[in-house]
Design an enzyme around this catalytic site. Structure first.
Site, PDB file in Angstrom:
ATOM      1  N   SER A  58      56.633  25.824  30.432  1.00 23.61           N
ATOM      2  CA  SER A  58      55.243  25.352  30.390  1.00 23.61           C
ATOM      3  C   SER A  58      54.513  25.968  31.573  1.00 23.61           C
ATOM      4  O   SER A  58      55.153  26.364  32.569  1.00 23.61           O
ATOM      5  CB  SER A  58      55.219  23.825  30.511  1.00 23.61           C
ATOM      6  N   TYR A  62      58.614  15.726  33.654  1.00 26.67           N
ATOM      7  CA  TYR A  62      58.198  16.935  32.907  1.00 26.67           C
ATOM      8  C   TYR A  62      58.048  18.105  33.877  1.00 26.67           C
ATOM      9  O   TYR A  62      58.583  19.197  33.647  1.00 26.67           O
ATOM     10  CB  TYR A  62      56.888  16.640  32.172  1.00 26.67           C
TER      11      TYR A  62
HETATM   12  N1  LIG Z   1      51.389  21.357  23.502  1.00 22.09           N
HETATM   13  C1  LIG Z   1      51.147  21.818  24.709  1.00 22.09           C
HETATM   14  O1  LIG Z   1      49.987  21.802  25.162  1.00 22.09           O
HETATM   15  C2  LIG Z   1      52.262  22.406  25.538  1.00 22.09           C
HETATM   16  C3  LIG Z   1      51.931  22.986  26.772  1.00 22.09           C
HETATM   17  C4  LIG Z   1      52.937  23.568  27.525  1.00 22.09           C
HETATM   18  C5  LIG Z   1      54.240  23.584  27.068  1.00 22.09           C
HETATM   19  N2  LIG Z   1      54.550  23.005  25.873  1.00 22.09           N
HETATM   20  C6  LIG Z   1      55.950  23.064  25.444  1.00 22.09           C
HETATM   21  O2  LIG Z   1      56.007  23.725  24.186  1.00 22.09           O
HETATM   22  C7  LIG Z   1      57.145  23.242  23.444  1.00 22.09           C
HETATM   23  C8  LIG Z   1      56.696  22.786  22.078  1.00 22.09           C
HETATM   24  O3  LIG Z   1      55.761  21.733  22.259  1.00 22.09           O
HETATM   25  P1  LIG Z   1      54.790  21.213  21.107  1.00 22.09           P
HETATM   26  O4  LIG Z   1      53.486  20.946  21.752  1.00 22.09           O
HETATM   27  O5  LIG Z   1      54.880  22.069  19.916  1.00 22.09           O
HETATM   28  O6  LIG Z   1      55.483  19.787  20.821  1.00 22.09           O
HETATM   29  P2  LIG Z   1      55.507  18.870  19.488  1.00 22.09           P
HETATM   30  O7  LIG Z   1      55.852  17.500  19.951  1.00 22.09           O
HETATM   31  O8  LIG Z   1      54.254  19.054  18.740  1.00 22.09           O
HETATM   32  O9  LIG Z   1      56.744  19.481  18.676  1.00 22.09           O
HETATM   33  C9  LIG Z   1      58.030  19.421  19.245  1.00 22.09           C
HETATM   34  C10 LIG Z   1      59.068  19.486  18.153  1.00 22.09           C
HETATM   35  O10 LIG Z   1      60.341  19.390  18.824  1.00 22.09           O
HETATM   36  C11 LIG Z   1      61.150  18.485  18.103  1.00 22.09           C
HETATM   37  N3  LIG Z   1      62.127  17.864  19.013  1.00 22.09           N
HETATM   38  C12 LIG Z   1      61.884  17.000  20.020  1.00 22.09           C
HETATM   39  N4  LIG Z   1      63.025  16.614  20.587  1.00 22.09           N
HETATM   40  C13 LIG Z   1      64.021  17.250  19.925  1.00 22.09           C
HETATM   41  C14 LIG Z   1      65.426  17.240  20.037  1.00 22.09           C
HETATM   42  N5  LIG Z   1      66.054  16.472  20.935  1.00 22.09           N
HETATM   43  N6  LIG Z   1      66.153  18.028  19.212  1.00 22.09           N
HETATM   44  C15 LIG Z   1      65.535  18.798  18.279  1.00 22.09           C
HETATM   45  N7  LIG Z   1      64.192  18.829  18.119  1.00 22.09           N
HETATM   46  C16 LIG Z   1      63.451  18.058  18.926  1.00 22.09           C
HETATM   47  C17 LIG Z   1      60.191  17.450  17.525  1.00 22.09           C
HETATM   48  O11 LIG Z   1      60.778  16.779  16.396  1.00 22.09           O
HETATM   49  C18 LIG Z   1      59.000  18.326  17.157  1.00 22.09           C
HETATM   50  O12 LIG Z   1      59.094  18.823  15.839  1.00 22.09           O
HETATM   51  C19 LIG Z   1      57.758  22.124  24.300  1.00 22.09           C
HETATM   52  O13 LIG Z   1      58.843  22.622  25.042  1.00 22.09           O
HETATM   53  C20 LIG Z   1      56.613  21.728  25.226  1.00 22.09           C
HETATM   54  O14 LIG Z   1      57.071  21.149  26.412  1.00 22.09           O
HETATM   55  C21 LIG Z   1      53.600  22.400  25.096  1.00 22.09           C
END
Ligand SMILES: NC(=O)c1ccc[n+]([C@@H]2O[C@H](COP(=O)([O-])OP(=O)(O)OC[C@H]3O[C@@H](n4cnc5c(N)ncnc54)[C@H](O)[C@@H]3O)[C@@H](O)[C@H]2O)c1
Length: 262
Positions: A136, A149
């Site tokens: 992130s 986080y």
């Molecule tokens: N959305 C943002 O603004 C943002 C910003 C920076 C980083 N990120 C990172 O990007 C990545 C994706 O985030 P996102 O926003 O798409 O999240 P999201 O919550 O929309 O999707 C995450 C997916 O991961 C799956 N998941 C969660 N825990 C799990 C586990 N233990 N085993 C298998 N699957 C699991 C969930 O079921 C979901 O489908 C993450 O690592 C998050 O930290 C997101």
């Protein structure tokens, strides 16, 4: 690392950034795309849409990672690129339970370690393959109210850096994506019900996950280690590195400004 004809695994691919990464990988001509998620219904629907293969697995345990790898190899015969993307959001503080801290640690750090431990020997033997960890932008800074986080995403970047130092010369591509805000269920869920000033601030620079995934896969295809979705994150990181105390004061002032505006 070009994705054409490669077998690609994406974890957390049932929605959000992971689903978009799987879609872009398929569009770049991947030989197979494994859509792994805790939620099988979501994974199955993404896989059906992009012509991939759905796997239900929990990346917070070594068994879950083994399941993904075994099923991917049984379906496609090999894994060329493994994108460790699954993550969990939510506010956290020092006072959260050890269980809550361990869950973030396992999903944001150990999932990358278990996958690398299982996949690296064969990738080194073939002198071919890639591991991409999705951390992130907070790995290059830190955000308020996100103790676990921030700490685990910093650790994810440090682990990926170490892999890149130790294994790049053995023919393995290592990348670390550090996205900023994306309009995924994670971010929208966090902003839903948040004070209006915070929600507006969070949404201001948030981009569509498909756009973020395209930038990340462009970075992978250009063999870049650090892959940003927002160019301004580089500037934030440079300011923080140049004068840490000044940067911390700025963060406090910005957050207090938002907080007093509620
Ligand atoms: N959305 C943002 O603004 C943002 C910003 C920076 C980083 N990120 C990172 O990007 C990545 C994706 O985030 P996102 O926003 O798409 O999240 P999201 O919550 O929309 O999707 C995450 C997916 O991961 C799956 N998941 C969660 N825990 C799990 C586990 N233990 N085993 C298998 N699957 C699991 C969930 O079921 C979901 O489908 C993450 O690592 C998050 O930290 C997101």
């Amino acid at each position: 690392m070009k994705l054409a004809d490669q077998v690609v695994v994406v974890t957390g691919a049932g929605q959000g950034l992971g689903a978009a990464l799987a879609e872009v990988a398929a569009g770049r001509g991947a030989a197979g795309v494994v859509v792994a998620d805790l939620d099988l219904d979501h994974a199955t629907s993404v896989a059906a849409r992009i012509g991939g293969f759905a796997v239900r697995a929990d990346v917070s345990t070594p068994d879950g990672i083994d399941t993904i790898i075994e099923q991917a190899i049984s379906r496609y015969g090999r894994i060329d690129l493994y994108m460790s993307n699954a993550g969990i959001g939510g506010r956290s503080t020092v006072f959260d339970s050890d269980e809550a801290w361990t869950r973030q640690w396992n999903i944001h750090v150990m999932a990358h370690v278990w996958a690398a431990r299982a996949l690296l020997p064969e990738m080194i033997r073939r002198a071919h393959g890639g591991l991409v960890n999705v951390a992130s932008s907070v790995a290059l800074s830190s955000q308020p109210d996100s103790a676990a986080y921030n700490a685990t995403k910093h650790a994810a970047l440090a682990f990926a850096e170490t892999l890149a130092i130790d294994h790049h010369d053995q023919g393995v591509y290592i990348g670390c994506a550090c996205p900023q805000g994306m309009r995924t269920p994670m971010l929208m869920g966090q902003l839903d019900g948040a004070p209006p000033a915070i929600a507006a601030f969070g949404l201001a620079s948030a981009i569509d996950p498909l756009e973020a995934a395209t930038r990340i896969i462009d970075g992978i295809e250009a063999d870049r280690f650090l892959i940003l979705t927002h160019a301004e994150v580089q500037t934030y990181a440079q300011r923080r590195a140049a004068d840490h105390d000044r940067w911390l004061n700025g963060m406090r002032r910005m957050y207090q400004g938002l907080a007093t505006d509620l």
